[in-house]
Design a protein around this motif. Structure first.
Motif, PDB file in Angstrom:
ATOM      1  N   GLY A   1      -4.903  25.892  15.690  1.00  0.00           N
ATOM      2  CA  GLY A   1      -4.475  26.917  16.245  1.00  0.00           C
ATOM      3  C   GLY A   1      -4.099  26.762  17.893  1.00  0.00           C
ATOM      4  N   ILE A   2      -2.826  27.020  18.385  1.00  0.00           N
ATOM      5  CA  ILE A   2      -2.364  26.676  20.241  1.00  0.00           C
ATOM      6  C   ILE A   2      -1.150  26.643  19.952  1.00  0.00           C
ATOM      7  CG2 ILE A   2      -4.799  24.895  21.045  1.00  0.00           C
ATOM      8  CD1 ILE A   2      -3.084  22.573  20.934  1.00  0.00           C
ATOM      9  N   ARG A   3      -0.446  27.115  21.184  1.00  0.00           N
ATOM     10  CA  ARG A   3       0.900  27.486  20.512  1.00  0.00           C
ATOM     11  C   ARG A   3       1.702  27.242  22.802  1.00  0.00           C
ATOM     12  NH1 ARG A   3       3.658  30.853  17.849  1.00  0.00           N
ATOM     13  NH2 ARG A   3       2.018  31.962  16.791  1.00  0.00           N
ATOM     14  N   LEU A   4       2.578  26.782  21.850  1.00  0.00           N
ATOM     15  CA  LEU A   4       3.576  25.912  23.559  1.00  0.00           C
ATOM     16  C   LEU A   4       3.963  28.133  24.081  1.00  0.00           C
ATOM     17  CD1 LEU A   4       4.389  24.233  25.894  1.00  0.00           C
ATOM     18  CD2 LEU A   4       6.498  23.656  23.636  1.00  0.00           C
ATOM     19  N   LEU A   5       3.823  28.386  24.911  1.00  0.00           N
ATOM     20  CA  LEU A   5       4.902  29.450  25.570  1.00  0.00           C
ATOM     21  C   LEU A   5       5.602  28.438  27.104  1.00  0.00           C
ATOM     22  CD1 LEU A   5       2.679  31.973  24.406  1.00  0.00           C
ATOM     23  CD2 LEU A   5       4.811  30.684  23.339  1.00  0.00           C
TER      24      LEU A   5
ATOM     25  N   ASP B   1       7.335  34.548  30.981  1.00  0.00           N
ATOM     26  CA  ASP B   1       6.555  35.559  29.981  1.00  0.00           C
ATOM     27  C   ASP B   1       6.087  35.305  28.781  1.00  0.00           C
ATOM     28  OD1 ASP B   1       8.664  34.317  28.542  1.00  0.00           O
ATOM     29  OD2 ASP B   1      10.629  35.608  29.466  1.00  0.00           O
ATOM     30  N   GLY B   2       5.170  34.581  28.562  1.00  0.00           N
ATOM     31  CA  GLY B   2       4.862  34.100  27.200  1.00  0.00           C
ATOM     32  C   GLY B   2       5.924  34.311  26.119  1.00  0.00           C
ATOM     33  N   ARG B   3       6.934  34.337  26.357  1.00  0.00           N
ATOM     34  CA  ARG B   3       7.962  33.690  24.989  1.00  0.00           C
ATOM     35  C   ARG B   3       7.986  32.012  24.676  1.00  0.00           C
ATOM     36  NH1 ARG B   3      11.139  38.348  23.592  1.00  0.00           N
ATOM     37  NH2 ARG B   3      10.675  39.651  25.656  1.00  0.00           N
ATOM     38  N   PRO B   4       8.431  31.788  23.237  1.00  0.00           N
ATOM     39  CA  PRO B   4       8.610  30.808  23.026  1.00  0.00           C
ATOM     40  C   PRO B   4       9.501  29.969  24.379  1.00  0.00           C
ATOM     41  CG  PRO B   4       9.013  32.123  21.205  1.00  0.00           C
ATOM     42  CD  PRO B   4       8.675  32.636  22.590  1.00  0.00           C
TER      43      PRO B   4
ATOM     44  N   VAL C   1       6.530  20.778  35.395  1.00  0.00           N
ATOM     45  CA  VAL C   1       7.958  20.292  35.621  1.00  0.00           C
ATOM     46  C   VAL C   1       9.033  21.954  34.484  1.00  0.00           C
ATOM     47  CG1 VAL C   1      10.090  19.282  35.266  1.00  0.00           C
ATOM     48  CG2 VAL C   1       7.630  18.750  36.527  1.00  0.00           C
ATOM     49  N   CYS C   2       8.467  22.188  34.053  1.00  0.00           N
ATOM     50  CA  CYS C   2       9.204  23.088  32.682  1.00  0.00           C
ATOM     51  C   CYS C   2       8.765  24.557  33.070  1.00  0.00           C
ATOM     52  CB  CYS C   2       8.965  22.418  31.343  1.00  0.00           C
ATOM     53  SG  CYS C   2      10.052  20.671  31.039  1.00  0.00           S
ATOM     54  N   GLY C   3       7.782  24.532  33.856  1.00  0.00           N
ATOM     55  CA  GLY C   3       7.037  26.359  33.038  1.00  0.00           C
ATOM     56  C   GLY C   3       6.728  26.186  32.035  1.00  0.00           C
ATOM     57  N   THR C   4       6.033  25.650  31.793  1.00  0.00           N
ATOM     58  CA  THR C   4       4.798  25.653  30.175  1.00  0.00           C
ATOM     59  C   THR C   4       3.780  26.027  29.870  1.00  0.00           C
ATOM     60  OG1 THR C   4       5.275  23.619  29.399  1.00  0.00           O
ATOM     61  CG2 THR C   4       7.369  24.895  28.969  1.00  0.00           C
ATOM     62  N   VAL C   5       2.834  26.466  29.171  1.00  0.00           N
ATOM     63  CA  VAL C   5       1.473  26.765  29.533  1.00  0.00           C
ATOM     64  C   VAL C   5       1.448  26.264  27.229  1.00  0.00           C
ATOM     65  CG1 VAL C   5       1.216  27.648  30.895  1.00  0.00           C
ATOM     66  CG2 VAL C   5       1.012  29.203  29.196  1.00  0.00           C
ATOM     67  N   VAL C   6       0.324  26.149  27.421  1.00  0.00           N
ATOM     68  CA  VAL C   6      -0.688  26.432  25.909  1.00  0.00           C
ATOM     69  C   VAL C   6      -1.709  26.749  25.598  1.00  0.00           C
ATOM     70  CG1 VAL C   6      -1.370  24.936  24.192  1.00  0.00           C
ATOM     71  CG2 VAL C   6       0.703  23.834  25.723  1.00  0.00           C
ATOM     72  N   ILE C   7      -1.529  27.973  24.540  1.00  0.00           N
ATOM     73  CA  ILE C   7      -2.592  29.282  24.640  1.00  0.00           C
ATOM     74  C   ILE C   7      -2.682  29.266  23.044  1.00  0.00           C
ATOM     75  CG2 ILE C   7      -1.370  30.221  26.205  1.00  0.00           C
ATOM     76  CD1 ILE C   7      -0.482  32.687  24.095  1.00  0.00           C
TER      77      ILE C   7
END
Length: 208
Positions: free
Chosen positions: A149-153, A157-160, A200-206
């Motif tokens: 139940g997690i997602r990489l964004l 802006d919270g987009r894929p 480095v890639c500007g991503t988060v996992v929520i």
């Protein structure tokens, strides 16, 4: 001689309208009742300072990973290290099953059946890797991430992140492994729970 058209119309009295006797101005000491201003009625109530006509203005919030600009949606909760590790483990187990097919093919030998199993295993690994990459880029979820139940964004802006950036992030994971695998543990104490590749890639996992 009587007037055939009846008595003449009476003139309106002071303070009365021309037709129906409505007062043009309310009597002194009596507040006017609802309606439009300028017609003997009270104006619509004005919003208090800091409020819109529809209620209080939403609080301003900083943009980032799924923030609603209107301010009504809460910020998504970041996934902690345990969830991320669990997703990675599940993805590894799925890959392990494919490697098992290759191992069986090697054990069978160089015969036709063994070669077929090896080729099937290699094709399955390639197909599974591409599938995982596409799913992570388009939806933010691999099989493992979806299971926990997690997602990489994108942090901005919270987009894929897209398939291209998902591939770049996979390559950037070598940064997590270089200093004695420190980058893989970095989410344990990082404010944004990011690995070096995430930064480095500007991503988060929520969670979600």
């Amino acid at each position: 001689m009587s007037n055939p058209y009846g008595p003449p119309p009476q003139q309106p009295q002071p303070g009365q309208g021309p037709g129906y006797g409505y007062p043009q101005q309310p009597p002194q000491g009596v507040p006017p009742q609802g309606g439009y201003p300028g017609q003997g009625y009270a104006p619509y109530p004005q919003p208090a300072p800091g409020q819109s006509p529809y209620g209080a203005y939403p609080q301003q919030q900083q943009p980032g990973y799924g923030y609603d600009p209107s301010g009504y949606a809460p910020r998504p909760e970041l996934a902690h290290w345990g969830l991320r590790a669990g997703a990675l483990l599940i993805d590894g187990l799925v890959f392990g099953l494919v490697y098992l097919i290759i191992g069986i093919g090697v054990a069978v030998g160089r015969g036709g059946a063994g070669i077929v199993l090896i080729l099937l295993g290699v094709a399955a690994i390639i197909a599974f890797a591409i599938y995982q990459l596409i799913q992570e880029g388009r939806t933010g979820q691999t099989i493992g991430k979806k299971a926990v139940g997690i997602r990489l964004l994108r942090e901005l802006d919270g987009r894929p992140v897209g398939v291209g950036m998902a591939f770049v992030r996979r390559l950037a994971h070598f940064l997590d492994s270089l200093p004695i695998y420190l980058g893989w543990l970095w989410p344990l104490w990082d404010d944004k729970k990011q690995t070096f590749a995430d930064k480095v890639c500007g991503t988060v996992v929520i969670k979600g």
